[in-house]
Enzyme design. Structure first.
Site, PDB file in Angstrom:
ATOM      1  N   ARG A  38       0.842  -1.185  -0.116  1.00  8.42           N
ATOM      2  CA  ARG A  38       0.079  -0.129  -0.011  1.00  8.42           C
ATOM      3  C   ARG A  38       0.717   1.268  -0.220  1.00  8.42           C
ATOM      4  NH1 ARG A  38      -5.372  -1.303   3.617  1.00  8.42           N
ATOM      5  NH2 ARG A  38      -6.066  -3.114   2.553  1.00  8.42           N
ATOM      6  N   ASP A 147     -14.409   8.812  11.147  1.00  4.25           N
ATOM      7  CA  ASP A 147     -13.415   7.650  10.468  1.00  4.25           C
ATOM      8  C   ASP A 147     -12.115   8.577  10.362  1.00  4.25           C
ATOM      9  OD1 ASP A 147     -13.579   4.886   9.360  1.00  4.25           O
ATOM     10  OD2 ASP A 147     -11.703   5.922   8.539  1.00  4.25           O
TER      11      ASP A 147
END
Length: 275
Positions: A38, A147
């Site tokens: 990632r 979030d």
């Protein structure tokens, strides 16, 4: 050289410690390949020659935006509408016992989706609340959805989702609360505005102090704490307790439990607790 940058153990340890200190996520050795894959993309896009150069950048003032992008990249977000549906049945049952149309008890129903990912959970909560109100109105519902990932929060605000996210949604609810896309949006549904208006989305780090006005009837923090170690879990659970109203409910994921943590919650059933 950039495309094949090696993630050395020392660099992985530094990145893991930084992520843990910032947001409590525990990137153990088993996550090394995930981090390499990632963040490797971030290295290529930013033109960084190594993970050590990337780490130096995100720990500077100039690298603050890339630091947020790094957290976005290592956060795992997987969800769909009405995931772990027994929680929504419990929510509906409790709401239906909360004062009905008695004006003396008509305080706004407040729900926090902590770790809301791309928004399927808070919208499912909003739909459940509307289906449960029995004479009350949308003005009685306030849902906060937070979030740590700015990327998923932006997606959540749009309220647009592919068809596969709706495998747990009854057809009548789809017709009532969603609009089917056409043209370039064929195969997608959008949450209707009256439901979107019930939800306020915001980026928030659960490791930060909770504001004093955080007082809720229900808190959903599901499939989030599995990424934290026991010490962080215990700290967070007790923070949640103090921002629940009396008799408020706390929901964790079906694979999660408060067993082994010191906390004042009353156990109701697996993954459901009460203040």
């Amino acid at each position: 050289m950039i495309a094949s940058a090696e993630l050395r153990d020392l660099d992985f340890e530094k990145i893991s410690r930084l992520v843990y200190d910032l947001c409590g996520i525990n990137l153990h050795d088993g996550k090394k390949e995930l981090v390499r894959a990632r963040l490797g993309k971030r290295l290529r896009e930013g033109g960084f020659r190594s993970f050590s150069e990337y780490y130096r950048h995100v720990t500077t003032e100039e690298g603050r935006e890339e630091l947020i992008a790094m957290i976005d990249s290592v956060s795992t977000n997987l969800t769909y509408f009405f995931r772990e549906e027994s929680h929504f049945r419990r929510l509906r049952q409790v709401i239906q016992t909360m004062g009905g149309t008695d004006s003396k008890k008509r305080e706004a129903l407040r729900i926090w989706s902590a770790g809301c990912s791309s928004g399927e959970e808070p919208y499912s909560l909003a739909i459940t609340a509307m289906e449960s109100l029995d004479g009350r109105t949308a003005r009685d519902v306030r849902i906060l959805a937070t979030d740590i990932s700015t990327r998923v929060v932006r997606k959540a605000v749009s309220g647009m989702y592919p068809r596969e996210k709706f495998r747990k949604v009854p057809t009548d609810l789809i017709r009532k609360y969603f609009q089917y896309g056409c043209g370039q949006w064929e195969g997608y549904y959008r949450v209707r505005k009256e439901i979107r208006d019930l939800v306020t989305f915001s980026r928030f780090n659960l490791m930060d102090p909770f504001p004093p006005d955080f007082q809720f009837n229900f808190i959903f923090c599901r499939n989030v704490m599995i990424y934290f170690d026991k010490k962080t879990q215990e700290m967070l659970v007790n923070k949640f307790y103090h921002c629940l109203r009396e008799d408020g409910y706390f929901f964790v994921g079906h694979s999660e439990s408060l067993t082994g943590l010191s906390h004042p919650f009353k156990y109701i059933e697996p993954s459901v607790y009460r203040r």
